[in-house]
Design an enzyme around this catalytic site. Structure first.
Site, mmCIF file in Angstrom:
data_model
loop_
_atom_site.group_PDB
_atom_site.id
_atom_site.type_symbol
_atom_site.label_atom_id
_atom_site.label_comp_id
_atom_site.label_asym_id
_atom_site.label_seq_id
_atom_site.Cartn_x
_atom_site.Cartn_y
_atom_site.Cartn_z
ATOM 1 N NE ARG A 122 -4.354 -1.468 1.061
ATOM 2 C CZ ARG A 122 -5.461 -1.806 1.670
ATOM 3 N NH1 ARG A 122 -5.493 -1.912 2.964
ATOM 4 N NH2 ARG A 122 -6.558 -2.027 0.988
ATOM 5 C CD GLN A 127 -2.816 6.025 -3.239
ATOM 6 O OE1 GLN A 127 -3.110 6.846 -4.108
ATOM 7 N NE2 GLN A 127 -2.627 6.348 -1.992
ATOM 8 C CG ASP A 130 -5.067 -1.111 -2.578
ATOM 9 O OD1 ASP A 130 -5.516 -2.254 -2.357
ATOM 10 O OD2 ASP A 130 -4.891 -0.268 -1.694
ATOM 11 C CB SER A 133 -8.391 0.060 -2.131
ATOM 12 O OG SER A 133 -7.538 0.163 -1.031
ATOM 13 C CE1 TYR A 230 -4.395 -4.164 5.280
ATOM 14 C CE2 TYR A 230 -2.001 -4.189 5.175
ATOM 15 C CZ TYR A 230 -3.229 -4.255 4.548
ATOM 16 O OH TYR A 230 -3.299 -4.394 3.190
HETATM 17 P P1 NAD Z 1 -8.811 -4.336 6.628
HETATM 18 O O1 NAD Z 1 -9.716 -4.837 5.567
HETATM 19 O O2 NAD Z 1 -7.600 -5.110 6.973
HETATM 20 O O3 NAD Z 1 -9.669 -4.162 7.975
HETATM 21 C C1 NAD Z 1 -10.848 -3.404 7.989
HETATM 22 C C2 NAD Z 1 -10.884 -2.521 9.217
HETATM 23 O O4 NAD Z 1 -11.113 -3.328 10.363
HETATM 24 C C3 NAD Z 1 -9.591 -1.747 9.483
HETATM 25 O O5 NAD Z 1 -9.860 -0.363 9.527
HETATM 26 C C4 NAD Z 1 -9.136 -2.302 10.817
HETATM 27 O O6 NAD Z 1 -8.459 -1.334 11.606
HETATM 28 C C5 NAD Z 1 -10.448 -2.723 11.448
HETATM 29 N N1 NAD Z 1 -10.318 -3.657 12.568
HETATM 30 C C6 NAD Z 1 -9.461 -4.707 12.715
HETATM 31 N N2 NAD Z 1 -9.657 -5.306 13.902
HETATM 32 C C7 NAD Z 1 -10.666 -4.633 14.517
HETATM 33 C C8 NAD Z 1 -11.326 -4.783 15.760
HETATM 34 N N3 NAD Z 1 -10.981 -5.732 16.630
HETATM 35 N N4 NAD Z 1 -12.323 -3.912 16.067
HETATM 36 C C9 NAD Z 1 -12.677 -2.928 15.203
HETATM 37 N N5 NAD Z 1 -12.091 -2.736 14.011
HETATM 38 C C10 NAD Z 1 -11.096 -3.572 13.673
HETATM 39 O O7 NAD Z 1 -8.372 -2.835 6.348
HETATM 40 P P2 NAD Z 1 -8.373 -2.029 4.990
HETATM 41 O O8 NAD Z 1 -9.745 -1.589 4.680
HETATM 42 O O9 NAD Z 1 -7.663 -2.807 3.991
HETATM 43 O O10 NAD Z 1 -7.544 -0.734 5.396
HETATM 44 C C11 NAD Z 1 -6.427 -0.773 6.256
HETATM 45 C C12 NAD Z 1 -5.739 0.571 6.263
HETATM 46 O O11 NAD Z 1 -5.010 0.762 5.059
HETATM 47 C C13 NAD Z 1 -6.614 1.774 6.374
HETATM 48 O O12 NAD Z 1 -5.943 2.699 7.179
HETATM 49 C C14 NAD Z 1 -6.702 2.304 4.993
HETATM 50 O O13 NAD Z 1 -7.046 3.677 4.946
HETATM 51 C C15 NAD Z 1 -5.289 2.064 4.563
HETATM 52 N N6 NAD Z 1 -5.126 2.050 3.097
HETATM 53 C C16 NAD Z 1 -4.045 2.625 2.555
HETATM 54 C C17 NAD Z 1 -3.867 2.608 1.187
HETATM 55 C C18 NAD Z 1 -2.682 3.240 0.553
HETATM 56 O O14 NAD Z 1 -1.960 3.961 1.207
HETATM 57 N N7 NAD Z 1 -2.446 2.978 -0.689
HETATM 58 C C19 NAD Z 1 -4.790 1.981 0.387
HETATM 59 C C20 NAD Z 1 -5.890 1.383 0.976
HETATM 60 C C21 NAD Z 1 -6.033 1.407 2.342
#
Ligand code: NAD
Length: 380
Positions: A122, A127, A130, A133, A230
């Site tokens: 990420r 991006q 991804d 996402s 994460y």
């Molecule tokens: P994910 O699918 O791994 O998890 C979904 C959400 O569940 C996350 O926000 C996580 O913190 C939450 N979670 C995990 N355990 C939990 C618990 N016990 N109780 C409540 N919530 C809990 O996550 P994702 O959607 O793939 O995103 C992860 C991070 O990556 C985010 O900060 C997102 O903004 C970031 N991101 C960055 C990029 C980039 O920089 N290119 C791209 C996509 C996402």
């Protein structure tokens, strides 16, 4: 010239790895694109539309695969599909790298270079590649639309001459990509939205979408995000505090969307059966973590069940239920990645095996599993 094969997915997967738009761009890169007849049908990409943009339509999968340098798929191909490619060809798909290890080893044994798009780092440069996402965003949207359809009442507050309809209360658990889109969608439909997460960065994002953040914000919460962005698995003490908070909050909710995941681990259990039983009849839970066992104790992955009048839906491929958009975005993610693997001048494959995005996504090469998070245990 690089020959790219795209074959049809199995019955359970409506998406496809190529779109008319990406065919045009791949042909522009100097590639030959061979697509199995009918492969795009469930995404409403007709053979004619693909052909118009320069694809060659192959009557069978075998014909599409023959002498191809690259295979693009949505799901894992079979070992036989990979064996039909050129020796050492590249396979790019969502390989579900933590699932069915024996199956993955059999695929690695074909000798193909296997890339798993779920492992795309990420970083800013990647991006556009991804897939987590692009697909999670659509799943978050669809989860709310489906919940609204299953919910026997209206979502927005309506003041009419005959009386007032109250706004539905929606609670989004996990505010990552899917969760944030679920919040935005529920808000657009007029629900009163709250959301929770264990990562402090989520708090501001939730607030910026006009929802209220509800979470146990202790010292562990402040440390809960890994360098990769994460969530970390939380301690038993944190989980107990979180369960108490959720128990108090959830009983008043009409719609709950759960999206909480931790890479490489079973989904955290956030809703117990007792919590479901405390909810009002007619309430709806959509559990997007079904594929990893579910966030709700009462979820049955792939099914819709009812507990005390509460409907619990745990779909396994929600992005796949809006295949036109999901395939278009997924195909563009693949195109962006593939463009880094094709040399523009010689129009031949030129893989920089030391590139961060190649190393990050390469699961197997020369017959062996090579990805560190598979050879050394789960990712952190
Ligand atoms: P994910 O699918 O791994 O998890 C979904 C959400 O569940 C996350 O926000 C996580 O913190 C939450 N979670 C995990 N355990 C939990 C618990 N016990 N109780 C409540 N919530 C809990 O996550 P994702 O959607 O793939 O995103 C992860 C991070 O990556 C985010 O900060 C997102 O903004 C970031 N991101 C960055 C990029 C980039 O920089 N290119 C791209 C996509 C996402």
């Amino acid at each position: 010239m690089v020959t790219i094969a795209v074959t049809a997915e199995g019955a359970e997967e409506p998406r496809v790895a190529v779109s008319p738009e990406t065919v045009k761009k791949l042909v522009g890169l100097g590639c030959k694109v061979k697509v199995e007849a009918g492969a795009g049908a469930r995404s409403r990409f007709s053979d004619d539309a693909l052909k118009t943009q320069g694809a060659e339509i192959a009557a069978t999968a075998a014909e599409a695969l023959r002498d191809a340098d690259v295979l693009l798929k949505v799901r894992r191909p079979s070992p036989d599909e990979v064996k039909a490619l050129k020796p050492g060809a590249l396979v790019i798909a969502m390989l579900d790298p933590y699932g069915d290890t024996a199956g993955l080893e059999a695929l690695a044994a074909t000798g193909g270079s296997l890339f798993s798009m779920e492992f795309m780092p990420r970083i800013t440069r990647a991006q556009s590649m991804d897939v987590l996402s692009s697909q999670a965003n659509l799943a978050g949207y669809k989860a709310v639309v489906d919940a609204a359809a299953m919910f026997g009442s209206a979502m927005p507050m309506m003041m009419t001459a005959a009386g007032t309809v109250p706004a539905a209360k929606a609670f989004i658990m996990g505010a990552g990509v899917a969760g944030l889109q679920a919040i935005a969608t529920a808000r657009r439909l007029g629900a009163q939205v709250t959301a929770t997460d264990v990562r402090p960065a989520a708090k501001e994002q939730v607030a910026s979408l006009g929802a209220k953040f509800v979470a146990v914000e202790d010292e562990e919460f402040r440390q809960a995000q890994t360098a990769a962005g994460y969530a970390k698995p939380m301690s038993a003490e944190y989980q107990a505090k979180q369960a108490e908070l959720v128990a108090n909050h959830i009983k008043n909710q009409d719609i709950v969307i759960t999206t909480a995941l931790i890479p490489g681990r079973p989904a955290p259990r956030l809703i117990t059966r007792a919590m479901v039983e405390s909810m009002k009849p007619g309430a709806v839970i959509v559990d997007l973590a079904g594929e990893r066992g579910g966030n709700c104790e009462a979820s049955e992955p792939g099914r819709t069940v009812e507990v005390g009048g509460v409907t619990i839906y745990a779909p396994l491929n929600l992005a796949g239920e809006i295949p036109v958009n999901a395939s278009s975005l997924y195909a563009k993610n693949l195109l962006a990645f593939l463009a880094t693997l094709v040399d523009k001048d010689s129009q031949a494959l030129k893989v920089d095996w030391d590139d961060e995005i190649v190393k990050g996504t390469l699961v197997a090469k020369d017959g062996k599993i090579v990805h560190p998070s598979l050879t050394q245990g789960a990712a952190t």
